[in-house]
Design a protein around this motif. Sequence first.
Motif, PDB file in Angstrom:
ATOM      1  N   PRO A  29       0.869  -1.178   0.164  1.00  0.00           N
ATOM      2  CA  PRO A  29       0.330   0.122   0.369  1.00  0.00           C
ATOM      3  C   PRO A  29       1.056   1.358   0.088  1.00  0.00           C
ATOM      4  CG  PRO A  29       0.198  -0.917   2.191  1.00  0.00           C
ATOM      5  CD  PRO A  29       0.562  -1.959   1.053  1.00  0.00           C
ATOM      6  N   LYS A  30       0.418   2.647  -0.025  1.00  0.00           N
ATOM      7  CA  LYS A  30       0.975   3.782  -0.575  1.00  0.00           C
ATOM      8  C   LYS A  30       1.359   3.727   0.599  1.00  0.00           C
ATOM      9  CE  LYS A  30       0.681   8.367  -1.736  1.00  0.00           C
ATOM     10  NZ  LYS A  30      -0.105   9.294  -2.439  1.00  0.00           N
ATOM     11  N   ALA A  31       2.403   3.984   1.362  1.00  0.00           N
ATOM     12  CA  ALA A  31       3.214   4.016   2.968  1.00  0.00           C
ATOM     13  C   ALA A  31       3.216   5.313   2.989  1.00  0.00           C
ATOM     14  CB  ALA A  31       4.865   3.439   2.487  1.00  0.00           C
ATOM     15  N   LYS A  32       3.007   5.499   5.013  1.00  0.00           N
ATOM     16  CA  LYS A  32       2.991   7.095   5.111  1.00  0.00           C
ATOM     17  C   LYS A  32       4.192   6.515   5.777  1.00  0.00           C
ATOM     18  CE  LYS A  32      -2.018   8.020   5.554  1.00  0.00           C
ATOM     19  NZ  LYS A  32      -3.562   8.833   5.996  1.00  0.00           N
ATOM     20  N   HIS A  33       5.254   7.840   6.252  1.00  0.00           N
ATOM     21  CA  HIS A  33       5.638   8.213   7.684  1.00  0.00           C
ATOM     22  C   HIS A  33       5.609   7.819   8.273  1.00  0.00           C
ATOM     23  CE1 HIS A  33       9.018   9.935   4.320  1.00  0.00           C
ATOM     24  NE2 HIS A  33       9.069   9.183   3.625  1.00  0.00           N
ATOM     25  N   VAL A  34       6.540   7.463   9.363  1.00  0.00           N
ATOM     26  CA  VAL A  34       5.851   7.466  10.848  1.00  0.00           C
ATOM     27  C   VAL A  34       5.474   8.860  11.420  1.00  0.00           C
ATOM     28  CG1 VAL A  34       6.919   4.758  11.334  1.00  0.00           C
ATOM     29  CG2 VAL A  34       8.656   7.142  11.901  1.00  0.00           C
ATOM     30  N   THR A  35       4.686   8.857  12.516  1.00  0.00           N
ATOM     31  CA  THR A  35       5.090   9.421  13.080  1.00  0.00           C
ATOM     32  C   THR A  35       5.351  10.213  14.383  1.00  0.00           C
ATOM     33  OG1 THR A  35       2.710   9.344  13.861  1.00  0.00           O
ATOM     34  CG2 THR A  35       2.831  10.608  11.631  1.00  0.00           C
ATOM     35  N   GLY A  36       5.083  10.995  15.086  1.00  0.00           N
ATOM     36  CA  GLY A  36       5.998  10.926  16.516  1.00  0.00           C
ATOM     37  C   GLY A  36       7.849  11.996  16.875  1.00  0.00           C
TER      38      GLY A  36
END
Length: 251
Positions: A29-36
């Motif tokens: 899937p289209k990846a999202k960068h980790v947040t935090g």
Amino acid sequence: MKKCFIVCFAFVFVIALLWRVYAHPGTPPKAKHVTGKQLLVVVNNGWDSLRGTLYAFNKVRGKWRLQFSNAIVLGDKGLALGDGLVNLTIAGPVKHEGDKRSPAGIFSIGTAFGYAEKKDAAWIKNRYVQAFDTLICVDDANSSNYNTLVDKDTARQDYNSFEYMHLKKDYYKWGLFINHNSGKVVPGDGSCIFMHIWENDHTGTEGCTAMTESNMLRVLRWINAKDRPLLVQLPRSLYIELRRRYGLPVI
């Protein structure tokens, strides 16, 4: 004809069984960068390796900065794909109850716990629960309290299997609850996953991530719930492969 039907049925059954045991790669899937702003990275040398390394990072001005690192041990049988924040489409064994593997994936980090009274753990910047004598974690997949910390004296006793959080040894003297298979809990996918104190550097766990007491205390002093800390736990080769996709630091 009847023989052909039996052979075909057996073939389908075997394929279905393998599907349950191993995850299959597909179109990611289209990846999202980790947040935090805080990240714990744990890597080992392969799915079946129990030894590994933990790295702690802070995000400073948009870049990950290494704060410290230390040795850890994982489950006796290594790692297996867990139920985390991201559905990783990679090949590997799948985590299930009692497999003695630590979960691989990307996870949020939950409650801190320990033997100390709450007033003596006020320095911890995550929610803290004292591991009193009747605090348990339920690992019975048929229980309504599966994968939950409860008071044995007051919780609904619909479980046949659990573990005490206050032990005679110091394994749970200090620790963190890892949010594997949390939220919408799937019975049998694994439960009661912690970071805690190890026995030594060559003895694995039942499925947790463990380290020396001094290193566990350093993690607890560093971690801050306001910074939305995450745990990324993977075989090293897969971490390197997925690093750019999820905006993870170089190790």
